[in-house]
Design a protein around this motif. Structure first.
Motif, PDB file in Angstrom:
ATOM      1  N   MET A   1       0.829  -1.204   0.000  1.00 25.91           N
ATOM      2  CA  MET A   1       0.000   0.000   0.000  1.00 25.91           C
ATOM      3  C   MET A   1       0.862   1.252   0.000  1.00 25.91           C
ATOM      4  SD  MET A   1      -3.222  -0.172   2.459  1.00 25.91           S
ATOM      5  CE  MET A   1      -4.234  -1.620   2.417  1.00 25.91           C
ATOM      6  N   ASN A   2       0.457   2.152  -0.796  1.00 25.95           N
ATOM      7  CA  ASN A   2       1.218   3.381  -0.945  1.00 25.95           C
ATOM      8  C   ASN A   2       0.714   4.438   0.039  1.00 25.95           C
ATOM      9  OD1 ASN A   2       2.737   5.445  -1.948  1.00 25.95           O
ATOM     10  ND2 ASN A   2       1.411   5.804  -3.726  1.00 25.95           N
ATOM     11  N   ILE A   3       1.608   4.925   0.891  1.00 26.27           N
ATOM     12  CA  ILE A   3       1.237   5.999   1.805  1.00 26.27           C
ATOM     13  C   ILE A   3       1.633   7.317   1.163  1.00 26.27           C
ATOM     14  CG2 ILE A   3       1.680   7.054   4.065  1.00 26.27           C
ATOM     15  CD1 ILE A   3       0.156   4.509   4.410  1.00 26.27           C
ATOM     16  N   LYS A   4       0.679   8.174   1.020  1.00 32.83           N
ATOM     17  CA  LYS A   4       0.911   9.423   0.308  1.00 32.83           C
ATOM     18  C   LYS A   4       0.685  10.592   1.250  1.00 32.83           C
ATOM     19  CE  LYS A   4      -1.009  11.751  -3.744  1.00 32.83           C
ATOM     20  NZ  LYS A   4      -1.890  11.541  -4.879  1.00 32.83           N
ATOM     21  N   ARG A   5       1.584  11.516   1.214  1.00 32.74           N
ATOM     22  CA  ARG A   5       1.405  12.699   2.042  1.00 32.74           C
ATOM     23  C   ARG A   5       0.729  13.797   1.217  1.00 32.74           C
ATOM     24  NH1 ARG A   5       5.495  15.776   6.115  1.00 32.74           N
ATOM     25  NH2 ARG A   5       4.258  17.659   6.260  1.00 32.74           N
ATOM     26  N   CYS A   6      -0.390  14.281   1.706  1.00 31.48           N
ATOM     27  CA  CYS A   6      -1.124  15.307   0.958  1.00 31.48           C
ATOM     28  C   CYS A   6      -0.800  16.677   1.516  1.00 31.48           C
ATOM     29  CB  CYS A   6      -2.612  15.051   1.048  1.00 31.48           C
ATOM     30  SG  CYS A   6      -3.052  13.521   0.234  1.00 31.48           S
ATOM     31  N   PHE A   7      -0.453  17.579   0.653  1.00 32.74           N
ATOM     32  CA  PHE A   7      -0.116  18.929   1.062  1.00 32.74           C
ATOM     33  C   PHE A   7      -1.286  19.861   0.770  1.00 32.74           C
ATOM     34  CE2 PHE A   7       4.239  18.295   2.118  1.00 32.74           C
ATOM     35  CZ  PHE A   7       4.632  17.215   1.363  1.00 32.74           C
ATOM     36  N   PHE A   8      -1.176  21.025   1.308  1.00 36.62           N
ATOM     37  CA  PHE A   8      -2.178  22.053   1.104  1.00 36.62           C
ATOM     38  C   PHE A   8      -2.292  22.410  -0.376  1.00 36.62           C
ATOM     39  CE2 PHE A   8      -3.767  26.469   1.467  1.00 36.62           C
ATOM     40  CZ  PHE A   8      -4.941  26.183   2.120  1.00 36.62           C
ATOM     41  N   LEU A   9      -1.233  22.133  -1.133  1.00 34.43           N
ATOM     42  CA  LEU A   9      -1.179  22.377  -2.575  1.00 34.43           C
ATOM     43  C   LEU A   9      -2.373  21.765  -3.301  1.00 34.43           C
ATOM     44  CD1 LEU A   9       0.634  23.456  -4.903  1.00 34.43           C
ATOM     45  CD2 LEU A   9       1.673  21.190  -4.988  1.00 34.43           C
ATOM     46  N   CYS A  10      -2.810  20.622  -2.846  1.00 33.70           N
ATOM     47  CA  CYS A  10      -3.954  19.942  -3.466  1.00 33.70           C
ATOM     48  C   CYS A  10      -5.148  20.883  -3.543  1.00 33.70           C
ATOM     49  CB  CYS A  10      -4.351  18.706  -2.661  1.00 33.70           C
ATOM     50  SG  CYS A  10      -2.994  17.569  -2.429  1.00 33.70           S
ATOM     51  N   TYR A  11      -5.281  21.718  -2.573  1.00 37.46           N
ATOM     52  CA  TYR A  11      -6.373  22.671  -2.495  1.00 37.46           C
ATOM     53  C   TYR A  11      -6.370  23.592  -3.716  1.00 37.46           C
ATOM     54  CZ  TYR A  11      -9.218  26.425  -0.504  1.00 37.46           C
ATOM     55  OH  TYR A  11     -10.172  27.355  -0.285  1.00 37.46           O
ATOM     56  N   SER A  24     -12.189  15.729   1.256  1.00 40.52           N
ATOM     57  CA  SER A  24     -11.664  16.794   2.108  1.00 40.52           C
ATOM     58  C   SER A  24     -11.679  16.404   3.574  1.00 40.52           C
ATOM     59  CB  SER A  24     -12.449  18.092   1.885  1.00 40.52           C
ATOM     60  OG  SER A  24     -13.805  17.864   2.128  1.00 40.52           O
ATOM     61  N   VAL A  25     -10.850  17.098   4.337  1.00 42.79           N
ATOM     62  CA  VAL A  25     -10.814  16.901   5.785  1.00 42.79           C
ATOM     63  C   VAL A  25     -11.213  18.214   6.445  1.00 42.79           C
ATOM     64  CG1 VAL A  25      -9.093  15.056   5.783  1.00 42.79           C
ATOM     65  CG2 VAL A  25      -8.322  17.434   5.910  1.00 42.79           C
ATOM     66  N   THR A  26     -11.856  18.110   7.597  1.00 43.75           N
ATOM     67  CA  THR A  26     -12.271  19.285   8.372  1.00 43.75           C
ATOM     68  C   THR A  26     -11.727  19.137   9.786  1.00 43.75           C
ATOM     69  OG1 THR A  26     -14.283  19.377   7.050  1.00 43.75           O
ATOM     70  CG2 THR A  26     -14.274  20.675   9.076  1.00 43.75           C
ATOM     71  N   VAL A 103      -3.151  11.865   5.532  1.00 43.18           N
ATOM     72  CA  VAL A 103      -3.262  13.332   5.463  1.00 43.18           C
ATOM     73  C   VAL A 103      -2.756  13.907   6.775  1.00 43.18           C
ATOM     74  CG1 VAL A 103      -4.811  15.274   5.118  1.00 43.18           C
ATOM     75  CG2 VAL A 103      -5.304  13.093   4.024  1.00 43.18           C
ATOM     76  N   LYS A 104      -1.677  14.652   6.689  1.00 45.05           N
ATOM     77  CA  LYS A 104      -1.059  15.202   7.904  1.00 45.05           C
ATOM     78  C   LYS A 104      -1.528  16.631   8.131  1.00 45.05           C
ATOM     79  CE  LYS A 104       3.069  12.405   8.143  1.00 45.05           C
ATOM     80  NZ  LYS A 104       4.450  12.445   8.597  1.00 45.05           N
ATOM     81  N   ALA A 293     -17.325  25.691  12.635  1.00 44.43           N
ATOM     82  CA  ALA A 293     -16.286  26.509  13.279  1.00 44.43           C
ATOM     83  C   ALA A 293     -14.883  26.022  12.907  1.00 44.43           C
ATOM     84  CB  ALA A 293     -16.472  26.477  14.792  1.00 44.43           C
ATOM     85  N   MET A 294     -14.800  24.958  12.107  1.00 44.88           N
ATOM     86  CA  MET A 294     -13.504  24.375  11.735  1.00 44.88           C
ATOM     87  C   MET A 294     -13.158  24.796  10.307  1.00 44.88           C
ATOM     88  SD  MET A 294     -13.175  22.532  14.529  1.00 44.88           S
ATOM     89  CE  MET A 294     -14.430  22.631  15.822  1.00 44.88           C
ATOM     90  N   GLN A 295     -11.975  24.449   9.888  1.00 45.69           N
ATOM     91  CA  GLN A 295     -11.582  24.722   8.507  1.00 45.69           C
ATOM     92  C   GLN A 295     -11.609  23.417   7.709  1.00 45.69           C
ATOM     93  OE1 GLN A 295      -7.537  26.090   8.697  1.00 45.69           O
ATOM     94  NE2 GLN A 295      -6.746  24.100   9.329  1.00 45.69           N
ATOM     95  N   SER A 296     -11.878  23.530   6.414  1.00 54.72           N
ATOM     96  CA  SER A 296     -11.860  22.365   5.533  1.00 54.72           C
ATOM     97  C   SER A 296     -10.757  22.504   4.500  1.00 54.72           C
ATOM     98  CB  SER A 296     -13.203  22.230   4.812  1.00 54.72           C
ATOM     99  OG  SER A 296     -14.167  21.719   5.691  1.00 54.72           O
ATOM    100  N   GLU A 297     -10.122  21.397   4.210  1.00 55.20           N
ATOM    101  CA  GLU A 297      -9.096  21.401   3.163  1.00 55.20           C
ATOM    102  C   GLU A 297      -9.352  20.234   2.228  1.00 55.20           C
ATOM    103  OE1 GLU A 297      -5.095  21.405   4.660  1.00 55.20           O
ATOM    104  OE2 GLU A 297      -5.464  23.174   5.881  1.00 55.20           O
ATOM    105  N   ILE A 298      -9.293  20.503   0.946  1.00 54.12           N
ATOM    106  CA  ILE A 298      -9.444  19.428  -0.017  1.00 54.12           C
ATOM    107  C   ILE A 298      -8.093  18.732  -0.158  1.00 54.12           C
ATOM    108  CG2 ILE A 298      -9.857  18.938  -2.469  1.00 54.12           C
ATOM    109  CD1 ILE A 298     -12.027  21.188  -2.248  1.00 54.12           C
ATOM    110  N   VAL A 299      -8.091  17.434   0.027  1.00 52.07           N
ATOM    111  CA  VAL A 299      -6.825  16.711   0.024  1.00 52.07           C
ATOM    112  C   VAL A 299      -6.659  15.832  -1.218  1.00 52.07           C
ATOM    113  CG1 VAL A 299      -6.558  16.765   2.519  1.00 52.07           C
ATOM    114  CG2 VAL A 299      -7.827  14.891   1.472  1.00 52.07           C
TER     115      VAL A 299
END
Ligand code: ZN
Length: 301
Positions: A1-11, A24-26, A103-104, A293-299
């Motif tokens: 399994m490939n572990i991929k680190r997602c950056f804010f760049l995806c957004y 996305s993560v919130t 997703v870090k 009240a949280m932020q969302s980021e598309i990963v």
């Protein structure tokens, strides 16, 4: 399994791609120490085995089908006694299109000042007699295990119901001084409840522990899934047993003045992935309001 680190760049990529398949993560950018917060993972396409890792503990989340796709909700927080203000990693994992994604994220825990409270109790409750130490240790281990239960199925819904209608008499986070001796933080929320007041479950769940404990007296612990555990202390009567399935609002027993108390009341504990948090603000709050009240980021676009 490939572990991929997602950056804010995806957004940023979102603007040039179709958002229809996005994941996305919130989560909160920053939050107060001791207070509960919500997290979510959502996607237009299905995913499996979502987990969230926070303060060294991994909990599995449910995948639920919502109006716009799939969503997983989590409730997390930090125990004011154990966690210092600072920046902490918050990691989501999920499997999508046969790939495992990591997703870090980071959450800044802000300092929050909780006041001090001086109490007078029976001396044996401050310095327990030696003969009770074995019993106290055993009960502490049982309580710790119960508060760290991590079942996958989400039985909790928001807002939680108040366990009794009485007012809050002692807030979470107070630095407690018993008979002049500092004894850490108040790790629950106290409600006014004359002996014999019916106590109802704030969330649906399953009873994972009951007992008559030295400090907490008549006690009930309910697991509501995804690391969400409720506990009720100082009860005069316990009406449920380990393994019982509990509906939201179901009466689990009666309030009392058993264990280390200054009078009858209900001490309610809310543990989120092992972190005992301030339950009081949640009684009027839905998961949707919390997530707003949280932020969302598309990963993943
Ligand atoms: Zn209390």
């Amino acid at each position: 399994m490939n572990i991929k680190r997602c950056f804010f760049l995806c957004y940023l990529l979102l603007f040039s791609c179709s958002a229809d398949a996005s994941t996305s993560v919130t989560f909160p950018d920053s939050w107060d120490v001791g207070q509960a917060f919500a997290v979510a993972l959502s996607s237009h396409t299905s995913y499996e085995e979502p987990t969230v890792n926070w303060l060294g503990v991994t909990v599995s989340l449910d995948v639920e089908q919502g109006r716009e796709g799939y969503v997983s909700y989590g409730l997390l927080g930090s125990f004011v006694r154990d966690v210092k203000p600072g920046v902490y990693p918050l990691n989501f994992e999920f499997t999508q299109d046969n790939e495992r994604f990591l997703v870090k994220c980071e959450v800044t825990l802000r300092e929050k000042k909780y006041p001090e409270e001086h109490l007078t109790v029976d001396d044996k409750m401050v310095t327990p007699p030696k003969k009770e130490s074995g019993r106290i240790q055993k009960e502490a281990a049982l309580a710790k295990a119960a508060l760290n239960t991590k079942s996958v199925k989400r039985l909790w819904t928001t807002p939680p119901r108040r366990p009794v209608q009485g007012i809050f008499t002692s807030a979470y986070g107070l630095r407690r001084v018993y008979n002049g001796v500092p004894r850490g933080y108040h790790a629950g929320t106290d409600f006014r409840a004359p002996t014999g007041t019916p106590i109802s479950a704030p969330f649906a769940g399953e009873v994972v522990l009951t007992g008559k404990h030295y400090y907490s007296g008549g006690s009930v612990y309910i697991d509501s899934g995804n690391g969400v555990i409720s506990a009720f202390f100082h009860m005069s009567r316990v009406d449920v047993k380990k393994g019982d399935k509990i509906a939201q609002g179901q009466v689990v027993g009666l309030s009392g003045a058993t264990g280390r108390v200054t009078g009858p009341h209900l001490h309610y504990v809310l543990s989120l992935s092992g972190q005992q948090v301030d339950a009081a603000p949640l009684f009027e709050t839905s998961i949707t309001a919390l997530l707003n009240a949280m932020q969302s980021e598309i990963v993943r676009q």
